[in-house]
Motif scaffolding. Structure first.
Motif, PDB file in Angstrom:
ATOM      1  N   ALA A  90       0.836  -1.215   0.000  1.00 48.16           N
ATOM      2  CA  ALA A  90       0.000   0.000   0.000  1.00 48.16           C
ATOM      3  C   ALA A  90       0.865   1.257   0.000  1.00 48.16           C
ATOM      4  O   ALA A  90       0.579   2.229  -0.702  1.00 48.16           O
ATOM      5  N   PHE A  91       1.940   1.254   0.775  1.00 46.21           N
ATOM      6  CA  PHE A  91       2.842   2.410   0.819  1.00 46.21           C
ATOM      7  C   PHE A  91       3.530   2.581  -0.530  1.00 46.21           C
ATOM      8  O   PHE A  91       3.596   3.687  -1.079  1.00 46.21           O
ATOM      9  N   ARG A  92       4.023   1.481  -1.095  1.00 42.88           N
ATOM     10  CA  ARG A  92       4.783   1.581  -2.359  1.00 42.88           C
ATOM     11  C   ARG A  92       3.896   2.075  -3.494  1.00 42.88           C
ATOM     12  O   ARG A  92       4.339   2.854  -4.337  1.00 42.88           O
ATOM     13  N   GLU A  93       2.641   1.648  -3.455  1.00 38.89           N
ATOM     14  CA  GLU A  93       1.749   2.059  -4.553  1.00 38.89           C
ATOM     15  C   GLU A  93       1.125   3.430  -4.302  1.00 38.89           C
ATOM     16  O   GLU A  93       0.845   4.167  -5.248  1.00 38.89           O
ATOM     17  N   GLY A  94       0.931   3.782  -3.032  1.00 40.27           N
ATOM     18  CA  GLY A  94       0.182   4.997  -2.718  1.00 40.27           C
ATOM     19  C   GLY A  94       1.024   6.224  -2.404  1.00 40.27           C
ATOM     20  O   GLY A  94       0.516   7.337  -2.402  1.00 40.27           O
ATOM     21  N   ARG A  95       2.330   6.020  -2.117  1.00 41.57           N
ATOM     22  CA  ARG A  95       3.171   7.161  -1.714  1.00 41.57           C
ATOM     23  C   ARG A  95       4.481   7.152  -2.520  1.00 41.57           C
ATOM     24  O   ARG A  95       5.580   7.048  -1.952  1.00 41.57           O
ATOM     25  N   PRO A  96       4.376   7.267  -3.878  1.00 38.12           N
ATOM     26  CA  PRO A  96       5.559   7.085  -4.734  1.00 38.12           C
ATOM     27  C   PRO A  96       6.656   8.120  -4.525  1.00 38.12           C
ATOM     28  O   PRO A  96       7.849   7.790  -4.646  1.00 38.12           O
ATOM     29  N   ALA A  97       6.299   9.368  -4.194  1.00 40.12           N
ATOM     30  CA  ALA A  97       7.343  10.385  -4.011  1.00 40.12           C
ATOM     31  C   ALA A  97       8.191  10.054  -2.784  1.00 40.12           C
ATOM     32  O   ALA A  97       9.426  10.169  -2.805  1.00 40.12           O
ATOM     33  N   GLU A  98       7.506   9.616  -1.706  1.00 36.87           N
ATOM     34  CA  GLU A  98       8.260   9.238  -0.502  1.00 36.87           C
ATOM     35  C   GLU A  98       9.117   8.005  -0.763  1.00 36.87           C
ATOM     36  O   GLU A  98      10.262   7.908  -0.316  1.00 36.87           O
ATOM     37  N   LEU A  99       8.538   7.074  -1.525  1.00 44.18           N
ATOM     38  CA  LEU A  99       9.285   5.849  -1.845  1.00 44.18           C
ATOM     39  C   LEU A  99      10.589   6.201  -2.568  1.00 44.18           C
ATOM     40  O   LEU A  99      11.659   5.672  -2.230  1.00 44.18           O
ATOM     41  N   LEU A 100      10.508   7.129  -3.520  1.00 40.80           N
ATOM     42  CA  LEU A 100      11.692   7.524  -4.276  1.00 40.80           C
ATOM     43  C   LEU A 100      12.730   8.170  -3.353  1.00 40.80           C
ATOM     44  O   LEU A 100      13.932   7.924  -3.461  1.00 40.80           O
ATOM     45  N   ARG A 101      12.239   8.978  -2.408  1.00 38.14           N
ATOM     46  CA  ARG A 101      13.146   9.649  -1.460  1.00 38.14           C
ATOM     47  C   ARG A 101      13.936   8.615  -0.638  1.00 38.14           C
ATOM     48  O   ARG A 101      15.152   8.690  -0.500  1.00 38.14           O
ATOM     49  N   TRP A 102      13.218   7.618  -0.132  1.00 41.08           N
ATOM     50  CA  TRP A 102      13.897   6.632   0.730  1.00 41.08           C
ATOM     51  C   TRP A 102      14.793   5.707  -0.093  1.00 41.08           C
ATOM     52  O   TRP A 102      15.843   5.274   0.359  1.00 41.08           O
ATOM     53  N   ARG A 103      14.385   5.436  -1.331  1.00 38.86           N
ATOM     54  CA  ARG A 103      15.246   4.615  -2.191  1.00 38.86           C
ATOM     55  C   ARG A 103      16.545   5.369  -2.488  1.00 38.86           C
ATOM     56  O   ARG A 103      17.634   4.789  -2.504  1.00 38.86           O
ATOM     57  N   THR A 104      16.416   6.678  -2.700  1.00 36.15           N
ATOM     58  CA  THR A 104      17.597   7.509  -2.972  1.00 36.15           C
ATOM     59  C   THR A 104      18.540   7.504  -1.762  1.00 36.15           C
ATOM     60  O   THR A 104      19.760   7.402  -1.913  1.00 36.15           O
ATOM     61  N   MET A 105      17.966   7.598  -0.563  1.00 38.36           N
ATOM     62  CA  MET A 105      18.804   7.515   0.644  1.00 38.36           C
ATOM     63  C   MET A 105      19.576   6.200   0.659  1.00 38.36           C
ATOM     64  O   MET A 105      20.792   6.175   0.891  1.00 38.36           O
ATOM     65  N   LEU A 106      18.871   5.100   0.377  1.00 38.49           N
ATOM     66  CA  LEU A 106      19.528   3.786   0.391  1.00 38.49           C
ATOM     67  C   LEU A 106      20.681   3.736  -0.611  1.00 38.49           C
ATOM     68  O   LEU A 106      21.797   3.340  -0.250  1.00 38.49           O
ATOM     69  N   VAL A 107      20.434   4.125  -1.868  1.00 35.88           N
ATOM     70  CA  VAL A 107      21.459   3.903  -2.891  1.00 35.88           C
ATOM     71  C   VAL A 107      22.635   4.873  -2.734  1.00 35.88           C
ATOM     72  O   VAL A 107      23.697   4.647  -3.318  1.00 35.88           O
ATOM     73  N   HIS A 108      22.462   5.925  -1.906  1.00 38.38           N
ATOM     74  CA  HIS A 108      23.596   6.813  -1.615  1.00 38.38           C
ATOM     75  C   HIS A 108      24.439   6.318  -0.433  1.00 38.38           C
ATOM     76  O   HIS A 108      25.463   6.916  -0.117  1.00 38.38           O
ATOM     77  N   THR A 109      23.998   5.263   0.216  1.00 33.97           N
ATOM     78  CA  THR A 109      24.828   4.679   1.281  1.00 33.97           C
ATOM     79  C   THR A 109      26.091   4.103   0.641  1.00 33.97           C
ATOM     80  O   THR A 109      25.999   3.363  -0.349  1.00 33.97           O
ATOM     81  N   PRO A 110      27.286   4.434   1.187  1.00 36.83           N
ATOM     82  CA  PRO A 110      28.506   3.855   0.598  1.00 36.83           C
ATOM     83  C   PRO A 110      28.449   2.322   0.630  1.00 36.83           C
ATOM     84  O   PRO A 110      28.130   1.721   1.666  1.00 36.83           O
ATOM     85  N   ALA A 111      28.762   1.696  -0.519  1.00 39.24           N
ATOM     86  CA  ALA A 111      28.645   0.236  -0.621  1.00 39.24           C
ATOM     87  C   ALA A 111      29.476  -0.467   0.454  1.00 39.24           C
ATOM     88  O   ALA A 111      29.014  -1.432   1.080  1.00 39.24           O
ATOM     89  N   ASP A 112      30.702   0.017   0.680  1.00 37.16           N
ATOM     90  CA  ASP A 112      31.571  -0.634   1.681  1.00 37.16           C
ATOM     91  C   ASP A 112      30.948  -0.586   3.077  1.00 37.16           C
ATOM     92  O   ASP A 112      31.055  -1.540   3.851  1.00 37.16           O
ATOM     93  N   SER A 113      30.312   0.550   3.387  1.00 35.94           N
ATOM     94  CA  SER A 113      29.704   0.690   4.719  1.00 35.94           C
ATOM     95  C   SER A 113      28.504  -0.236   4.860  1.00 35.94           C
ATOM     96  O   SER A 113      28.290  -0.852   5.914  1.00 35.94           O
ATOM     97  N   TYR A 114      27.704  -0.323   3.792  1.00 37.89           N
ATOM     98  CA  TYR A 114      26.528  -1.211   3.829  1.00 37.89           C
ATOM     99  C   TYR A 114      26.985  -2.663   4.015  1.00 37.89           C
ATOM    100  O   TYR A 114      26.457  -3.397   4.864  1.00 37.89           O
ATOM    101  N   ILE A 115      27.985  -3.060   3.219  1.00 39.10           N
ATOM    102  CA  ILE A 115      28.463  -4.447   3.306  1.00 39.10           C
ATOM    103  C   ILE A 115      29.054  -4.711   4.695  1.00 39.10           C
ATOM    104  O   ILE A 115      28.844  -5.781   5.291  1.00 39.10           O
ATOM    105  N   ALA A 116      29.783  -3.714   5.239  1.00 31.79           N
ATOM    106  CA  ALA A 116      30.388  -3.899   6.567  1.00 31.79           C
ATOM    107  C   ALA A 116      29.317  -4.093   7.637  1.00 31.79           C
ATOM    108  O   ALA A 116      29.423  -4.977   8.497  1.00 31.79           O
ATOM    109  N   LEU A 117      28.258  -3.276   7.580  1.00 28.98           N
ATOM    110  CA  LEU A 117      27.215  -3.421   8.607  1.00 28.98           C
ATOM    111  C   LEU A 117      26.423  -4.710   8.375  1.00 28.98           C
ATOM    112  O   LEU A 117      26.035  -5.390   9.338  1.00 28.98           O
ATOM    113  N   GLY A 118      26.246  -5.087   7.107  1.00 32.13           N
ATOM    114  CA  GLY A 118      25.597  -6.369   6.818  1.00 32.13           C
ATOM    115  C   GLY A 118      26.403  -7.538   7.385  1.00 32.13           C
ATOM    116  O   GLY A 118      25.838  -8.503   7.920  1.00 32.13           O
ATOM    117  N   SER A 119      27.724  -7.453   7.298  1.00 31.43           N
ATOM    118  CA  SER A 119      28.576  -8.528   7.846  1.00 31.43           C
ATOM    119  C   SER A 119      28.459  -8.574   9.369  1.00 31.43           C
ATOM    120  O   SER A 119      28.456  -9.658   9.974  1.00 31.43           O
TER     121      SER A 119
END
Ligand SMILES: O=C(O)CC1=CCC(=O)O1
Length: 263
Positions: free
Chosen positions: A157-186
């Motif tokens: 419901a959120f993904r279909e009903g609030r696309p502008a917010e979805l894009l904002r949060w997706r942008t935050m995610l993809v700007h996370t440095p890959a090394d930092s994401y992988i490090a915290l995932g580990s």
């Protein structure tokens, strides 16, 4: 602001002191996010409460991250309490933030007044999940995990009903440095509190989302069952980040936990 913690690490923080005897709450983020995820929740909390937010090392505007364990991130949180002169706080931990909160409550229980453990677990995911995700990022960058992550983070419901917010949060995610994401995932991959969660002795509320495939409701129920006196609330129709999808509901739940702590 950028706070240099007592342990020497630089972390990006936002702090409002408590007025009088009001409680202090510290918010610990999920993987791939920065502390803006708490904006809507914090706007709904009482004016006199003290509120400390920070970007986890390697995320948002905080440098660092590689080689850190969840306990190292827990030490960062305790160092921030020292930096701001906070003797005891309610920790609100989301996902990996909930692992960090457990680490602090188990090792430094005297600094913790209560816990809100949202969309987390004693153990999150499997080595296959975390190693596979790291491989996908190494091959295709952060964008490679963007769509699948949005499906875990948010309800349909959120993904279909609030696309502008979805894009904002997706942008935050993809700007996370890959090394930092992988490090915290580990660090998440290597963390397991199943044999120690029972040592937590502060009032604890666990929050689950019925559409959360990263930490499903049964994971939260198991966490609550392991912590003496803990309760678990499931919010129907939300995914992994209820503080964004339904901040009113989460604010009510945080309020209930704070009442338990202060009564
Ligand atoms: O899988 C996700 O993106 C959700 C998540 C798992 C741990 C965490 O902090 O976020």
């Amino acid at each position: 602001m950028q706070a240099v913690s007592r342990n020497g690490r630089i972390l990006n923080t936002a702090f409002r002191p408590a007025r009088g005897a009001a409680p202090v709450l510290v918010f610990s983020n999920s993987l791939g996010t920065d502390f803006r995820i708490w904006d809507d929740l914090l706007a709904r909390l009482p004016d006199d409460w003290g509120l400390l937010r920070y970007d986890t090392a390697g995320h948002g505007l905080s440098p660092g991250g590689p080689g850190m364990s969840i306990d190292d991130h827990g030490d960062d949180l305790v160092a921030l309490l020292d930096t701001y002169g906070i003797e005891k706080a309610v920790i609100v931990g989301l996902s990996v933030g909930g692992l960090i909160a457990q680490s602090v409550a188990i090792r430094h229980g005297e600094r913790v007044a209560g816990l809100v453990l949202s969309n987390t677990g004693m153990k999150i995911g499997t080595p296959e999940i975390w190693n596979g995700r790291a491989e996908a990022i190494r091959a295709g960058g952060m964008n490679a995990i963007g769509d699948a992550t949005m499906e875990r983070w948010f309800s349909r419901a959120f993904r279909e009903g609030r696309p502008a917010e979805l894009l904002r949060w997706r942008t935050m995610l993809v700007h996370t440095p890959a090394d930092s994401y992988i490090a915290l995932g580990s660090a998440i991959r290597d963390a397991d509190y199943r044999d120690r969660a029972g040592r937590i002795s502060v009032p604890t509320l666990c929050i689950a989302g019925s559409e959360d495939s990263a930490t499903p409701p049964e994971t939260l129920r198991a966490l609550a069952a392991a912590i003496p006196g803990a309760t678990c609330e499931e919010i129907v129709g939300v995914g992994h980040l209820p503080c964004i999808e339904v901040p009113d509901r989460v604010a009510d739940m945080v309020g209930t936990l704070v009442e338990r702590v202060t009564e």
